[in-house]
Structure formats: structure tokens, C-alpha cells
Design a protein around this motif. Structure first.
Motif, mmCIF file in Angstrom:
data_model
loop_
_atom_site.group_PDB
_atom_site.id
_atom_site.type_symbol
_atom_site.label_atom_id
_atom_site.label_comp_id
_atom_site.label_asym_id
_atom_site.label_seq_id
_atom_site.Cartn_x
_atom_site.Cartn_y
_atom_site.Cartn_z
ATOM 1 N N GLN A 250 0.961 -1.087 -0.002
ATOM 2 C CA GLN A 250 0.057 0.177 -0.083
ATOM 3 C C GLN A 250 1.068 1.412 -0.004
ATOM 4 O O GLN A 250 0.617 2.298 -0.423
ATOM 5 N N ARG A 251 2.034 1.117 0.863
ATOM 6 C CA ARG A 251 2.835 2.270 0.742
ATOM 7 C C ARG A 251 3.401 2.616 -0.709
ATOM 8 O O ARG A 251 3.786 3.932 -1.086
ATOM 9 N N ALA A 252 3.692 1.557 -1.229
ATOM 10 C CA ALA A 252 4.487 1.891 -2.759
ATOM 11 C C ALA A 252 3.385 2.085 -3.776
ATOM 12 O O ALA A 252 3.657 2.372 -4.965
ATOM 13 N N ALA A 253 2.093 1.759 -3.530
ATOM 14 C CA ALA A 253 0.968 1.783 -4.939
ATOM 15 C C ALA A 253 0.753 3.197 -4.988
ATOM 16 O O ALA A 253 0.820 4.233 -4.052
ATOM 17 N N VAL A 254 0.663 3.362 -6.365
ATOM 18 C CA VAL A 254 0.019 4.756 -6.571
ATOM 19 C C VAL A 254 -1.384 4.911 -6.257
ATOM 20 O O VAL A 254 -1.780 5.875 -5.978
ATOM 21 N N GLN A 255 -2.245 3.838 -6.583
ATOM 22 C CA GLN A 255 -3.665 3.892 -6.071
ATOM 23 C C GLN A 255 -3.734 2.794 -5.150
ATOM 24 O O GLN A 255 -4.436 1.691 -5.549
ATOM 25 N N PRO A 256 -3.512 3.032 -3.917
ATOM 26 C CA PRO A 256 -3.747 1.846 -2.692
ATOM 27 C C PRO A 256 -5.034 1.539 -2.487
ATOM 28 O O PRO A 256 -5.934 2.353 -2.651
ATOM 29 N N LEU A 257 -5.300 0.414 -2.117
ATOM 30 C CA LEU A 257 -6.733 0.158 -1.316
ATOM 31 C C LEU A 257 -6.787 1.125 -0.371
ATOM 32 O O LEU A 257 -8.068 1.509 0.012
ATOM 33 N N ILE A 258 -5.989 1.383 0.514
ATOM 34 C CA ILE A 258 -5.896 1.923 1.656
ATOM 35 C C ILE A 258 -5.037 3.202 1.626
ATOM 36 O O ILE A 258 -3.562 2.851 1.583
ATOM 37 N N ASP A 259 -5.542 4.326 1.951
ATOM 38 C CA ASP A 259 -4.277 5.457 2.097
ATOM 39 C C ASP A 259 -3.824 5.540 3.273
ATOM 40 O O ASP A 259 -4.374 6.020 4.533
ATOM 41 N N LEU A 260 -2.713 5.003 3.576
ATOM 42 C CA LEU A 260 -2.040 4.771 4.908
ATOM 43 C C LEU A 260 -1.506 6.191 5.326
ATOM 44 O O LEU A 260 -1.485 6.532 6.763
ATOM 45 N N ARG A 261 -1.617 7.160 4.830
ATOM 46 C CA ARG A 261 -1.387 8.570 5.294
ATOM 47 C C ARG A 261 -2.507 9.137 6.299
ATOM 48 O O ARG A 261 -2.547 9.945 7.128
ATOM 49 N N LEU A 262 -3.759 8.596 6.212
ATOM 50 C CA LEU A 262 -4.529 8.776 7.127
ATOM 51 C C LEU A 262 -4.214 8.521 8.479
ATOM 52 O O LEU A 262 -4.585 9.424 9.321
ATOM 53 N N PHE A 263 -3.428 7.523 8.855
ATOM 54 C CA PHE A 263 -3.180 7.224 10.266
ATOM 55 C C PHE A 263 -2.239 8.357 10.652
ATOM 56 O O PHE A 263 -1.823 8.389 11.732
ATOM 57 N N ARG A 264 -1.514 9.208 10.006
ATOM 58 C CA ARG A 264 -0.765 10.392 10.123
ATOM 59 C C ARG A 264 -1.771 11.547 10.944
ATOM 60 O O ARG A 264 -1.292 12.377 11.758
ATOM 61 N N ARG A 265 -3.094 11.403 10.822
ATOM 62 C CA ARG A 265 -3.865 12.370 11.161
ATOM 63 C C ARG A 265 -4.452 12.084 12.857
ATOM 64 O O ARG A 265 -4.804 10.900 12.863
ATOM 65 N N PRO A 266 -3.996 12.595 13.874
ATOM 66 C CA PRO A 266 -4.268 12.090 15.289
ATOM 67 C C PRO A 266 -5.822 11.827 15.390
ATOM 68 O O PRO A 266 -6.062 11.040 15.984
ATOM 69 N N ALA A 267 -6.696 12.408 14.801
ATOM 70 C CA ALA A 267 -8.118 12.368 14.799
ATOM 71 C C ALA A 267 -8.404 10.842 14.463
ATOM 72 O O ALA A 267 -9.207 9.940 15.062
ATOM 73 N N PHE A 268 -7.967 10.466 13.200
ATOM 74 C CA PHE A 268 -8.287 9.343 12.462
ATOM 75 C C PHE A 268 -7.763 8.215 13.266
ATOM 76 O O PHE A 268 -8.316 7.251 13.795
#
Length: 513
Positions: A250-268
Motif C-alpha cells: 500500500q505504501r508503494a502503490a500509486v492507487q492503494p486500497l488504503i491511504d495509509l497517510r490517514l493514520f498520520r492524522r491524530p483524529a483518525f
């Protein structure tokens, strides 16, 4: 930024009613078979392994497919996937109701799991798109959460009523008219939403996510049922490895199933984390409470299910309180307070004794339920509000997957603690003149201990029952100590992690609109 002046119309609120019904049914189907299991065993004559698969394969497949289906809904349209899932769920319900053998019923339950995986994230994602106003969205999510949370105890109660008056297959037939109505009303009341630029669907990533989740949940459930053994640990290790590969992909994919950058957001991340921790604690103790009501206090299963209603009522009260007070207080404070309240409920269960009345266990369990209600509705709301609208289905599926994993982990973890304490305490408390064979059976589980006691003479039966019920209650006490500590720490962590988050912040950052 999402406008807070865009109010939902009557059509959206009626649509919300349509969306809560499948959420309720998906949750109900996790427990509706509890009361039908004896009838199924008598009529279909499944082996022990087949009966286990009949009960579990629904939850297994639903958990394993949530991420895939949530992402698929973002791509092909959430209403379209909801309708496909409704058709599959209704058809599988009919197949289950008319099953003539255990293999056929296992297949039907598997198809129900596939359908359920499409319904849960689709309904929550559609709510994200239908309710743009912050206050209205919180209310809508609270209604959805209440329906989903009430499904398990309601499923047990309805299942008991149907089995007492009809045949076991009737527990599935109630799904069919509801799904038919959903297929009629969805095009009229629900909007269609999808990602306008979805890219290619990652089939390998979907397979990795499903394999990782299924392997981990199967291993955790086997540990809870059978205790430590090689194969469950192998399954958990394999699932963890596949999960690692999935994350790397998912980290390497251009169009991932899950955008792991969401976990950088404290609320998420804090919202999902709080929900997982709460599920770990509550699932483990729920299993123990149900056994206590039936085996220690002697209630038959249907009556034990009715005793769950006060806890459900307190959960609903917590949902209402959390939804209202978050208008004036920051969500970090409310979620922290809810986790702390749940910890207090666990604290009360640490004082439970074998000869206490039903009121003692329901008091602690209801306080726990109130705290759960305060947390889960805000956690769900933060998850869907934080994610960009085009990724709402994947975000909702992530949260649901965390809930499923947390439930399996909680049953395995807290169940193992309670079992260890039971085995330790009963060994020291058994009468010295108890036959060796009876001592071995009594030391396994409370159910076996009570069954063995019925075969013993009176001067041994009474002390064995007392020793077994006391040891089991001591196990609940120990599990509650661990649960209380886990929730207390989580309350502090959530409050700190969410201290800068406001409920009306633009968490999406305008991405992907």
C-alpha cells in the motif's frame, strides 16, 4: 472545506432510516444463531467442527472482506454495492433457511458474510456523503451506531423467540423482506457516490488483506476456544507476515486500497485506536458475563439474553450523552471520559462474587455500556469525517475491521486470563476425596464442572459447584482488572492525542473533493 450550512432534507433523514436497518441485520446475524444451535444440531446433525464453522464463518468472511468491499464501494458506487450486497444477503438468507445439511448451511453462512461485508461500510460511507452538516452528521452516525450496536443482543432475543415458536430456519427469513424493501427504496432515497478517479483495483492487495485478517482472527479464536497450541500461533504469525506485505504494498502503490497517510492524522488514528481497545476489553468480558448469567446464576439462554437489555439501554444513553456534550466539549475529552467510564465499569466487576445477585454484575456491565456508547459514536464520526469523502468507504471498512480484530483479540486475551485463574483456583479448592477422573473434568471448564457435579453424591456435588463458580468468578475479577487498566491508560492516551482536535475542524484538508 465542507460547508456546515448544508443541511440535510427530510429525504436524507428518511434515507438514514433505510440505512440503519441493514446495519442492524448485519449485526444481528452475528448472534441470531446462538439460540438456534441446539435445534440445528438435532436436525442437521453436524459434527462439532461443522457446527463451529456454521457459527463462525459469517464473522470470519465479513471481517476478511470489509477492506476490500469498502474500497470497492468507493470505486463502483456505494449505493450500487449496497444494493448488490442486499440482494446477496437476501438470497443467502433464503438458502440458509432451507438448508438440508450442514455443508449447505455453511455455504449459506459464508455467502451471508460476503453480503454483510458490503452492507456495513457502504451504509456508513453513504451517511458521510448525505450529511454534510457537522451536527447532523454526528446525530446520523449516532443513530447508525445505536442500530449496529444493538444488533447482537437483539439477535439473541429474536432468535430465541423464533426458535421457540417456529423452526430454526425462521431466524434467517426475517432478513428477506427487509432486503427486498431496501432494494426498492435505495434508488429512491439514497444518492450515489463514488471516487471519480479510482485507478486500477489492487487484486493482490485485496487478497493479502483478506488472508491476513482471516488468518489472525482464526488463530485468535482457536486460542480462545482450545488454549495454546501450535497451529493458532502459526496462523497468527502467517497473518501478521501477510499484513506486513500488505502495508508495504500500500505504501508503494500509486492507487492503494488504503491511504495509509490517514493514520498520520491524530483524529483518525486515535479514533480507530480507541474503538479497537474498547472492543478488546468489552468483547472479552461480554463472553464471561453471558457465561456467568447462565452457569453461575442459572438463567436459561433466552432469559440471559433478556438481561442484556439494560446494558443495551445504557449504551444508547451513552450514545445520546456523547453526541450532545461534544457540541460544547472537545472530542478528546468526551472519548477520554467514555473510556474512563468503561474502566469504572470494569472496576466494579473486579468486586463481583459468586453469590452476588444479577444486579451486581449488571451494574458494572451497564456502566461499561454507558462508556462504550460515549466512545463508539464519536470514534465512528471522527473516522468518516477525517477521511476525504471519496475514501469514506475504505475508512469505514478500516474501522469495522479493527472492531472485528479487537473482538477476536479480546475474547482470546481476556478469556485466556480468566481460564488460567479458574484452573489455578479450582485445583486448590476441590474436596480431597474427589475421584481423580472427576477432578480432571472439573478443572477444564465451568460447564464441565457443573455437569460432573450432577453425577456426584451430595456431599461432593455441593463443594464442587461452590469451588467451580467461585473460581470462575475469580477469573472474571482478574480479566476485569486487566480490562480496567487497559481502558484507563487508553483514556489518557486518547485525551492527549485528541487534545487539539475540534469536532468541527476540517480534517479532510480538502483533499480529494
Amino acid at each position: 472545506m465542507i460547508s456546515t450550512s448544508t443541511k440535510a432534507s427530510r429525504k436524507e433523514w428518511v434515507g438514514l432510516g433505510v440505512l440503519t436497518v441493514p446495519a442492524l441485520l448485519v449485526s444481528m446475524d452475528l448472534s441470531v444463531l446462538f439460540m438456534a444451535a441446539p435445534r440445528i444440531s438435532a436436525e442437521l446433525e453436524p459434527s462439532a467442527g461443522q457446527l463451529l464453522w456454521i457459527m463462525d464463518i459469517y464473522g470470519f468472511l465479513m471481517a476478511g472482506l470489509l477492506i476490500t468491499m469498502g474500497t470497492l464501494g468507493d470505486r463502483i458506487g456505494r449505493r450500487r454495492l449496497l444494493m448488490l450486497g442486499a440482494a446477496a444477503f437476501g438470497g443467502a438468507s433464503l438458502l440458509a433457511a432451507v438448508s438440508t445439511g450442514p455443508e449447505m448451511l455453511i455455504l449459506a453462512r459464508a455467502l451471508l458474510g460476503v453480503g454483510g461485508a458490503t452492507l456495513a461500510p457502504s451504509t456508513l460511507a453513504l451517511i458521510r456523503n448525505m450529511f454534510r452538516d457537522d451536527v447532523q452528521r454526528r446525530t446520523a452516525v449516532a443513530v447508525w451506531t445505536a442500530a449496529f450496536g444493538a444488533g447482537v443482543p437483539i439477535g439473541s432475543i429474536i432468535g430465541g423467540l423464533l426458535v421457540e415458536h417456529f423452526w430454526w430456519g425462521s431466524v434467517f427469513l426475517i432478513n428477506i423482506p427487509v432486503m427486498a424493501l431496501l432494494l426498492i427504496l435505495a434508488p429512491l432515497l439514497l444518492p450515489e457516490h463514488s471516487d471519480p478517479h479510482p485507478g486500477r483495483f489492487d487484486l493482490l492487495g485485496a487478497a493479502l488483506s483478506m488472508a491476513a485478517i482471516l488468518a489472525c482472527i482464526w488463530g485468535l479464536k482457536k486460542l480462545a476456544e482450545d488454549g495454546p497450541a501450535a497451529w493458532p500461533f502459526v496462523a497468527i504469525a502467517a497473518g501478521t507476515a501477510m499484513g506486513y506485505l500488505f502495508v508495504r504494498r500500500q505504501r508503494a502503490a500509486v492507487q492503494p486500497l488504503i491511504d495509509l497517510r490517514l493514520f498520520r492524522r491524530p483524529a483518525f488514528s486515535a479514533a480507530i485506536g480507541s474503538n479497537v481497545v474498547l472492543t478488546v476489553a468489552s468483547a472479552g468480558v461480554s463472553m464471561l458475563v453471558v457465561q456467568h448469567l447462565q452457569l453461575v446464576l442459572g438463567y436459561r439462554p433466552f432469559v440471559a439474553a433478556l438481561w442484556m437489555v439494560p446494558m443495551v439501554g445504557m449504551t444508547m444513553a451513552g450514545i445520546v450523552v456523547g453526541t450532545v456534550i461534544v457540541r460544547r466539549l472537545r472530542p478528546g475529552f468526551v472519548i477520554g471520559a467514555g473510556l474512563a467510564s468503561a474502566a469504572v465499569g470494569f472496576g466494579l466487576l473486579t468486586q463481583l462474587e459468586a453469590d452476588d445477585t444479577v444486579g451486581a454484575i449488571l451494574t458494572g456491565y451497564s456502566v461499561l455500556g454507558f462508556g462504550m456508547g460515549m466512545v463508539i459514536t464519536l470514534a465512528y464520526n471522527l473516522v468518516v469525517a477525517t477521511a476525504p469523502p471519496r475514501k469514506a468507504g475504505a475508512a469505514a471498512a478500516l474501522n469495522e475491521t479493527g472492531t472485528e480484530l479487537g473482538g477476536a483479540l479480546g475474547i482470546a486475551f481476556l478469556g485466556s486470563i480468566a481460564t488460567a485463574v479458574y484452573e489455578r483456583d479450582i485445583t486448590a479448592a476441590l474436596p480431597a476425596d474427589l475421584p481423580a477422573g472427576a477432578a480432571d473434568a472439573v478443572g477444564s471448564t465451568l460447564g464441565e464442572a457443573l455437569g460432573t457435579a450432577e453425577q456426584l453424591p451430595g456431599h461432593l456435588a455441593g463443594p464442587v459447584v461452590q469451588a467451580a463458580t467461585t473460581a470462575f468468578t475469580n477469573g472474571i475479577n482478574a480479566a476485569a482488572v486487566v480490562g480496567a487498566g487497559l481502558l484507563a491508560v487508553s483514556a489518557v492516551v486518547a485525551a492527549v492525542a485528541l487534545r487539539g482536535v475540534r469536532i468541527d475542524d476540517d480534517h479532510s484538508g480538502g483533499q480529494g473533493h
